[in-house]
Scaffold this motif. Structure first.
Motif, PDB file in Angstrom:
ATOM      1  N   MET A 295       0.917  -1.157  -0.013  1.00 24.80           N
ATOM      2  CA  MET A 295       0.026   0.089  -0.158  1.00 24.80           C
ATOM      3  C   MET A 295       0.856   1.114   0.171  1.00 24.80           C
ATOM      4  N   PHE A 296       0.713   2.147  -0.905  1.00 28.35           N
ATOM      5  CA  PHE A 296       1.324   3.465  -0.970  1.00 28.35           C
ATOM      6  C   PHE A 296       0.353   4.715  -0.893  1.00 28.35           C
ATOM      7  N   VAL A 297       0.596   5.517   0.364  1.00 29.55           N
ATOM      8  CA  VAL A 297      -0.085   6.672   0.655  1.00 29.55           C
ATOM      9  C   VAL A 297       0.818   7.882   0.211  1.00 29.55           C
ATOM     10  N   ARG A 298       0.383   8.783  -0.537  1.00 29.84           N
ATOM     11  CA  ARG A 298       0.750  10.044  -1.016  1.00 29.84           C
ATOM     12  C   ARG A 298      -0.133  11.109  -0.559  1.00 29.84           C
ATOM     13  N   GLU A 299       0.509  11.882   0.048  1.00 31.69           N
ATOM     14  CA  GLU A 299      -0.244  13.498   0.111  1.00 31.69           C
ATOM     15  C   GLU A 299      -0.205  14.002  -1.235  1.00 31.69           C
ATOM     16  N   TRP A 335      -2.591   3.930  -3.055  1.00 29.89           N
ATOM     17  CA  TRP A 335      -2.489   2.919  -3.971  1.00 29.89           C
ATOM     18  C   TRP A 335      -2.155   1.563  -3.695  1.00 29.89           C
ATOM     19  N   SER A 336      -2.517   0.285  -4.317  1.00 31.95           N
ATOM     20  CA  SER A 336      -2.560  -0.670  -3.414  1.00 31.95           C
ATOM     21  C   SER A 336      -2.605  -1.959  -4.774  1.00 31.95           C
ATOM     22  N   GLU A 337      -1.748  -2.956  -4.598  1.00 34.46           N
ATOM     23  CA  GLU A 337      -1.799  -4.111  -5.539  1.00 34.46           C
ATOM     24  C   GLU A 337      -0.941  -5.047  -4.806  1.00 34.46           C
ATOM     25  N   THR A 338      -1.026  -6.584  -5.292  1.00 39.80           N
ATOM     26  CA  THR A 338      -0.265  -7.585  -4.843  1.00 39.80           C
ATOM     27  C   THR A 338       1.074  -7.457  -5.669  1.00 39.80           C
ATOM     28  N   ILE A 339       2.017  -8.337  -4.834  1.00 40.35           N
ATOM     29  CA  ILE A 339       3.413  -8.333  -5.587  1.00 40.35           C
ATOM     30  C   ILE A 339       3.700  -9.915  -5.785  1.00 40.35           C
ATOM     31  N   ALA A 340       4.149 -10.340  -6.654  1.00 39.13           N
ATOM     32  CA  ALA A 340       4.683 -11.691  -6.843  1.00 39.13           C
ATOM     33  C   ALA A 340       5.943 -12.062  -6.146  1.00 39.13           C
ATOM     34  N   SER A 341       6.284 -13.148  -5.630  1.00 40.30           N
ATOM     35  CA  SER A 341       7.322 -13.394  -4.688  1.00 40.30           C
ATOM     36  C   SER A 341       8.692 -12.871  -5.298  1.00 40.30           C
ATOM     37  N   ASP A 342       8.804 -13.285  -6.850  1.00 40.43           N
ATOM     38  CA  ASP A 342      10.247 -13.133  -7.419  1.00 40.43           C
ATOM     39  C   ASP A 342      10.410 -11.410  -7.649  1.00 40.43           C
ATOM     40  N   THR A 343       9.029 -10.705  -7.759  1.00 39.82           N
ATOM     41  CA  THR A 343       9.321  -9.308  -7.799  1.00 39.82           C
ATOM     42  C   THR A 343       9.757  -8.897  -6.366  1.00 39.82           C
ATOM     43  N   SER A 402       6.860  -9.345 -12.360  1.00 38.82           N
ATOM     44  CA  SER A 402       7.020  -8.296 -13.262  1.00 38.82           C
ATOM     45  C   SER A 402       8.170  -7.303 -12.518  1.00 38.82           C
ATOM     46  N   PRO A 403       9.086  -6.706 -13.194  1.00 41.34           N
ATOM     47  CA  PRO A 403      10.115  -5.868 -12.857  1.00 41.34           C
ATOM     48  C   PRO A 403       9.672  -5.047 -11.815  1.00 41.34           C
ATOM     49  N   GLY A 404       8.413  -4.445 -11.877  1.00 45.72           N
ATOM     50  CA  GLY A 404       7.870  -3.455 -10.901  1.00 45.72           C
ATOM     51  C   GLY A 404       6.432  -3.791 -10.007  1.00 45.72           C
ATOM     52  N   LEU A 405       5.809  -2.938  -9.528  1.00 40.92           N
ATOM     53  CA  LEU A 405       4.886  -3.198  -8.781  1.00 40.92           C
ATOM     54  C   LEU A 405       3.574  -2.346  -9.499  1.00 40.92           C
ATOM     55  N   THR A 406       2.227  -3.029  -9.519  1.00 36.19           N
ATOM     56  CA  THR A 406       0.995  -2.465 -10.123  1.00 36.19           C
ATOM     57  C   THR A 406       0.122  -1.999  -9.009  1.00 36.19           C
ATOM     58  N   PHE A 407      -0.054  -0.823  -8.868  1.00 36.59           N
ATOM     59  CA  PHE A 407      -1.150  -0.222  -7.769  1.00 36.59           C
ATOM     60  C   PHE A 407      -2.334  -0.197  -8.434  1.00 36.59           C
ATOM     61  N   SER A 408      -3.282  -0.364  -7.557  1.00 34.10           N
ATOM     62  CA  SER A 408      -4.737  -0.138  -8.070  1.00 34.10           C
ATOM     63  C   SER A 408      -5.658   0.362  -6.826  1.00 34.10           C
ATOM     64  N   PRO A 409      -6.684   1.040  -6.853  1.00 37.10           N
ATOM     65  CA  PRO A 409      -7.446   1.445  -5.778  1.00 37.10           C
ATOM     66  C   PRO A 409      -7.668   0.370  -4.576  1.00 37.10           C
ATOM     67  N   ALA A 410      -7.068   0.874  -3.330  1.00 33.78           N
ATOM     68  CA  ALA A 410      -7.501   0.109  -2.324  1.00 33.78           C
ATOM     69  C   ALA A 410      -8.775  -0.565  -2.105  1.00 33.78           C
ATOM     70  N   GLN A 411      -8.875  -1.753  -1.639  1.00 35.80           N
ATOM     71  CA  GLN A 411     -10.175  -2.535  -1.426  1.00 35.80           C
ATOM     72  C   GLN A 411     -10.609  -2.153  -0.065  1.00 35.80           C
TER      73      GLN A 411
END
Length: 411
Positions: A295-299, A335-343, A402-411
């Protein structure tokens, strides 16, 4: 001159997102100031730092002499000193502050949690005996709820390098004079003596603050804060007064115990066009041993362009644009999303993570602002956290790394 012991809770950093009360602190300090050497895990006190000096407790009448004797035996003058104190005798804090200035000391605010004390309060008799036994103790640094208040702020100012973590507190207030009169002076004599003593105390404080290279604004502020109250210095004040002039300050990644535990990092970054700061936070949750959630929170700047993409670069990997529709809570975006173990492994292997925020401009163009955050403490905290994570479901769908993280709206 003695400051009454006043304690202040660390501020909640993100309204609506970070809501936590500090632990009970009524008896959270040693009755007198103690100093001892501590050692932690690799990078426990910052990159390449595993040893520090702990100074904690109430500043008593003999504190300066004990601090001086201890520091005379420490040859490494750049070993960081971590303070955790509610205040105490002001005159002693001036003496200690000048001693720290002569050493060109590095001062930080943090609680030293000694491993051998176990589940103790860190200030019971058994733990204090361990801390003051003369040897180096195994410990860890915690900045959350750490404080350097009242008279402690003056000795802290003596250091040439001063660092206040985003979740630590430095607070000030005016002094209280404690005077003992002999004989039977008249009310007029007492009033006159009190006035002269107050003027002298104000002059000594202003002279000390100026000698430490701190703005007179701090002196002006202290005069406005009643002794019965306490003012926690804001990040813009710490910066403007010259106490901590870092444009970006961040905590280490740390495992937080909660109903649902998580690994957390907080960053305060100075805005380019002013002396104000904005708050950002990362929370890393464990869904199972093969998948995490970040989870990424930004002002966000209400007057600026809306950010519609986020980029993370871990090591030399190609940047990946994150989701475009964050959830909003007050003045914050989540912003929030799941992360694979390899990532996750790639993220843990990087010493720094580069974050980019993309905003749409006129004519279809996009501006990208980037900044770095470190990964100090992340691997240790995540390894500890992962041990308690549930196993991945046997029928779980595979998650493509993936080489990065994908964020989507928090559930």
């Amino acid at each position: 001159m003695i400051h009454r012991v006043l304690l202040a809770a660390a501020l909640s950093l993100i309204p609506g997102v970070v809501r936590a009360k500090p632990p009970a602190v009524d008896a959270a300090f040693a009755p007198k100031l103690i100093i001892y050497p501590a050692k932690g895990a690799a990078n426990a006190c910052g990159p390449g730092c595993d040893r520090w000096i702990a100074v904690e407790g109430r500043i008593d009448q003999d504190a300066a002499s004990r601090i001086r004797r201890f520091l005379l035996k420490v040859k490494d003058t750049q070993r960081p000193i971590y303070f955790h104190s509610p205040g105490g005798v002001v005159g002693q804090s001036f003496l200690i502050g000048r001693l720290l200035r002569s050493r060109k000391a590095v001062a930080r605010i943090g609680r030293t949690i000694v491993t051998a004390c176990g589940a103790a309060t860190q200030v019971d008799d058994a733990c204090l005996k361990i801390k003051t036994g003369g040897g180096e103790v195994e410990a860890e640094i915690v900045t959350r709820y750490a404080m350097c208040n009242s008279a402690c702020s003056y000795l802290f100012l003596g250091a040439t390098t001063r660092e206040v973590a985003p979740d630590a507190a430095m607070a000030v207030h005016n002094s209280k004079l404690t005077m003992i009169f002999h004989g039977h002076p008249s009310a007029q004599q007492i009033a006159a003596f009190t006035e002269r003593s107050t003027v002298k105390a104000d002059r000594e404080r202003a002279s000390f603050i100026a000698a430490m290279g701190i703005s007179h604004e701090l002196t002006d502020l202290v005069r406005t804060v009643k002794f019965e109250s306490l003012h926690i210095l804001t990040r813009p004040e710490l910066y403007r007064f010259g106490i901590d002039t870092r444009p970006t300050v961040e905590t280490a990644w740390r495992l937080e115990g909660a109903a649902r535990p998580y690994v957390r990092k907080i960053v305060l970054a100075k805005k380019d066009d002013s002396q104000s700061f904005r708050t950002m936070e990362w929370r890393l949750f464990c869904e199972n041993k093969d998948r995490a959630r970040l989870m990424f929170v930004r002002e966000f700047d209400q007057g600026g362009a809306a950010v519609n993409s986020v980029i993370m670069i871990a090591g030399s990997e190609k940047p990946v644009i994150f989701g475009k529709f964050p959830a909003r809570t007050g003045t914050y975006e989540v912003w929030s999303e799941t992360i694979a173990s390899d990532t996750m492994k790639a993220v843990l292997a990087a010493s720094h993570l580069q974050i980019g925020e993309g905003a749409s401009m006129s004519e279809g163009k996009t501006s990208l602002a980037t900044f770095d955050i470190d990964t100090n403490g992340m691997e240790a905290a995540w390894t500890q956290f992962l041990a308690s994570c549930p196993a991945a479901p046997a029928n779980a769908k595979s998650v493509i790394a993936s080489p990065g993280l994908t964020f989507s709206p928090a559930q």
